[in-house]
Design an enzyme around this catalytic site. Structure first.
Site, PDB file in Angstrom:
ATOM      1  N   CYS A   1       0.822  -1.206   0.000  1.00 38.06           N
ATOM      2  CA  CYS A   1       0.000   0.000   0.000  1.00 38.06           C
ATOM      3  C   CYS A   1       0.861   1.264   0.000  1.00 38.06           C
ATOM      4  O   CYS A   1       1.616   1.503  -0.926  1.00 38.06           O
ATOM      5  CB  CYS A   1      -0.970  -0.051   1.179  1.00 38.06           C
ATOM      6  SG  CYS A   1      -2.386   1.048   1.049  1.00 38.06           S
ATOM      7  N   HIS A   2       0.786   2.082   1.053  1.00 31.56           N
ATOM      8  CA  HIS A   2       1.561   3.318   1.147  1.00 31.56           C
ATOM      9  C   HIS A   2       2.961   3.097   1.734  1.00 31.56           C
ATOM     10  O   HIS A   2       3.761   4.022   1.785  1.00 31.56           O
ATOM     11  CB  HIS A   2       0.821   4.344   2.022  1.00 31.56           C
ATOM     12  CG  HIS A   2      -0.390   4.929   1.372  1.00 31.56           C
ATOM     13  ND1 HIS A   2      -1.593   4.265   1.311  1.00 31.56           N
ATOM     14  CD2 HIS A   2      -0.579   6.120   0.762  1.00 31.56           C
ATOM     15  CE1 HIS A   2      -2.483   5.025   0.697  1.00 31.56           C
ATOM     16  NE2 HIS A   2      -1.894   6.161   0.348  1.00 31.56           N
TER      17      HIS A   2
END
Length: 179
Positions: free
Chosen positions: A106-107
């Protein structure tokens, strides 16, 4: 294998922490939660507070040499906070430079961007990181999972919670091949 899961004290996406944690423990690995502060880590489900998890070790006191692999769960706030912590950045950089497996979902690749560890690497992430990864010299692809073996060691990246099955398959494959 002893595996470090590195998070900030708040903001980690719960499913991106717990699902890999349980899968790797189930495969016989020792998992340890490292964070920027002692106590507990507050996880989130999207933007809502969720469960708290006990911290095993503070990253400022941890040695990367004590771990065989690093997992970086996502969430928006989690990697954003980690990238401002010089010890967390140095911890992640050490894994990338030493060639030990690193997995980020994800991030989480934001921390690797800050560590100047994506240059020449091909990876995926949450789509909003595309520009940051590209500006840092990485090659960004929009795909469920990417295992990059360019550079010192394997880097496993994934876009989002919906890609967890692919992420875990690739991560366990990398870990199994290194045993």
């Amino acid at each position: 294998m002893r595996i470090a899961f590195l998070t900030a004290h708040e903001g980690v996406e719960q499913i991106e922490l717990t699902v890999p944690w349980q899968a790797l423990r189930g495969a016989g690995h020792e998992t340890r939660l490292l964070a920027t502060r002692p106590g507990t880590v507050r996880a989130f489900r999207w933007l809502e507070a969720a469960d708290a998890f006990p911290v095993d070790e503070v990253v400022a006191e941890a040695s990367p040499a004590d771990y065989g692999a690093l997992v970086l769960p996502g969430g928006v706030a989690n990697p954003d906070a980690l990238r401002t912590d010089v010890r967390a950045v140095a911890f992640a950089r050490a894994f990338m430079e030493d060639g030990r497996p690193v997995a980020a979902i994800c991030h989480a690749p934001w921390l690797l961007v800050e560590a100047d560890a994506v240059r020449g690497r091909t990876l995926t992430s949450w789509p909003s990181l595309r520009t940051d990864i590209t500006n840092a010299g990485g090659i960004w692809l929009d795909e469920p999972v990417r295992v990059c073996t360019a550079g010192a060691g394997p880097l496993v990246t994934s876009r989002r919670p919906g890609d967890l099955d692919a992420f875990l398959g690739a991560l366990t494959g990398v870990l199994d091949s290194g045993r």
